[in-house]
Design a protein around this motif. Sequence first.
Motif, PDB file in Angstrom:
ATOM      1  N   TRP A  42      19.579  80.238  93.209  1.00 30.51           N
ATOM      2  CA  TRP A  42      19.510  78.904  93.804  1.00 30.51           C
ATOM      3  C   TRP A  42      19.328  77.841  92.733  1.00 30.51           C
ATOM      4  O   TRP A  42      19.849  76.724  92.858  1.00 30.51           O
ATOM      5  N   LEU A  45      22.733  77.202  91.127  1.00 33.36           N
ATOM      6  CA  LEU A  45      23.585  76.473  92.067  1.00 33.36           C
ATOM      7  C   LEU A  45      23.146  75.014  92.186  1.00 33.36           C
ATOM      8  O   LEU A  45      23.979  74.096  92.161  1.00 33.36           O
ATOM      9  N   GLY A  46      21.841  74.792  92.319  1.00 28.91           N
ATOM     10  CA  GLY A  46      21.339  73.427  92.448  1.00 28.91           C
ATOM     11  C   GLY A  46      21.631  72.584  91.227  1.00 28.91           C
ATOM     12  O   GLY A  46      22.052  71.424  91.334  1.00 28.91           O
ATOM     13  N   ASN A  48      24.031  73.055  88.985  1.00 24.99           N
ATOM     14  CA  ASN A  48      25.468  72.818  88.849  1.00 24.99           C
ATOM     15  C   ASN A  48      25.978  71.780  89.842  1.00 24.99           C
ATOM     16  O   ASN A  48      26.839  70.962  89.498  1.00 24.99           O
ATOM     17  N   VAL A  49      25.458  71.799  91.062  1.00 22.42           N
ATOM     18  CA  VAL A  49      25.866  70.789  92.041  1.00 22.42           C
ATOM     19  C   VAL A  49      25.419  69.403  91.589  1.00 22.42           C
ATOM     20  O   VAL A  49      26.170  68.422  91.688  1.00 22.42           O
ATOM     21  N   ALA A  50      24.190  69.310  91.083  1.00 18.96           N
ATOM     22  CA  ALA A  50      23.690  68.021  90.597  1.00 18.96           C
ATOM     23  C   ALA A  50      24.535  67.509  89.437  1.00 18.96           C
ATOM     24  O   ALA A  50      24.883  66.323  89.375  1.00 18.96           O
ATOM     25  N   GLN A  52      27.608  68.231  88.847  1.00 23.28           N
ATOM     26  CA  GLN A  52      28.978  67.987  89.282  1.00 23.28           C
ATOM     27  C   GLN A  52      29.127  66.650  89.999  1.00 23.28           C
ATOM     28  O   GLN A  52      30.125  65.946  89.819  1.00 23.28           O
ATOM     29  N   PHE A  53      28.140  66.281  90.801  1.00 22.98           N
ATOM     30  CA  PHE A  53      28.309  65.129  91.683  1.00 22.98           C
ATOM     31  C   PHE A  53      27.466  63.918  91.291  1.00 22.98           C
ATOM     32  O   PHE A  53      27.539  62.890  91.968  1.00 22.98           O
ATOM     33  N   SER A  54      26.673  64.017  90.241  1.00 18.23           N
ATOM     34  CA  SER A  54      25.875  62.878  89.790  1.00 18.23           C
ATOM     35  C   SER A  54      26.204  62.577  88.336  1.00 18.23           C
ATOM     36  O   SER A  54      26.622  63.472  87.597  1.00 18.23           O
ATOM     37  N   LEU A 198      17.295  74.935  95.010  1.00 14.66           N
ATOM     38  CA  LEU A 198      18.610  74.431  95.413  1.00 14.66           C
ATOM     39  C   LEU A 198      18.532  72.988  95.890  1.00 14.66           C
ATOM     40  O   LEU A 198      19.325  72.136  95.477  1.00 14.66           O
ATOM     41  N   THR A 199      17.575  72.705  96.752  1.00 18.38           N
ATOM     42  CA  THR A 199      17.534  71.400  97.412  1.00 18.38           C
ATOM     43  C   THR A 199      16.959  70.293  96.535  1.00 18.38           C
ATOM     44  O   THR A 199      17.424  69.153  96.599  1.00 18.38           O
ATOM     45  N   ILE A 202      19.450  68.561  94.007  1.00 15.99           N
ATOM     46  CA  ILE A 202      20.560  67.924  94.717  1.00 15.99           C
ATOM     47  C   ILE A 202      20.088  66.667  95.445  1.00 15.99           C
ATOM     48  O   ILE A 202      20.684  65.586  95.321  1.00 15.99           O
TER      49      ILE A 202
END
Length: 224
Positions: A42, A45-46, A48-50, A52-54, A198-199, A202
Amino acid sequence: LCIIIPADLLRFHLPALEKVYERFLGFLMRKNEKNSTNGVIWYILGVNVALQFSPRDVATAAILILSWADTAASTTGRLYRPSSPRLPSHIPLLPLLRLKIPPTQRKGWTGFMAASLTGALIAVGFWSCIAPVRFGGAEVSWDFVKGVVVGSSGMIRGGGSEGGVLKGWMGLSVLSVVTGLVSGVVEAMDLGSLDDNLTLPIISGGCILGFLKFVGWIGSFWTS
């Protein structure tokens, strides 16, 4: 992830592998992770998402919040949990729209304050000392001289030193307060079975970016 996820799945089905896994990596796991998904999955994933989108600086601040603010809240909560009053059952988010955040019932005010203070210190230290070092501060969402330099579209935009919004010490103070509140609230949120690893990066990254975009949008009218 290509290695960790298969290994994590196999340990639930192969008792011999589970013993070896816990023998060498058990000290890195929480007690509840011995019977559930490894938190490292988690976390990756968290993060990488952060990223990618920030914007890079906002994502980095969110990762620091996960690393330090969450740890500060957990440590302080364990030390002072018996004497700390519990957070209310719901934290008003937008009172006019009746939106409320349900905090985790086991969280107390000491953990919330520790996470908020740590988040504020992260913002001050990161955006005043660390972020400007990267490419001379050309890829930051907030600059001490220019203020907010991220537009409403989320893209980093240029700009001179004149007419900036939330610049200087006042801007850094506001940004640190917002980051601190975001850290405390997000760390205390109850999102069911979703893992904090994870949360937290993000949501905190999204909230900080949303604040900067909103200020940048307001500033576009203010300085036009």
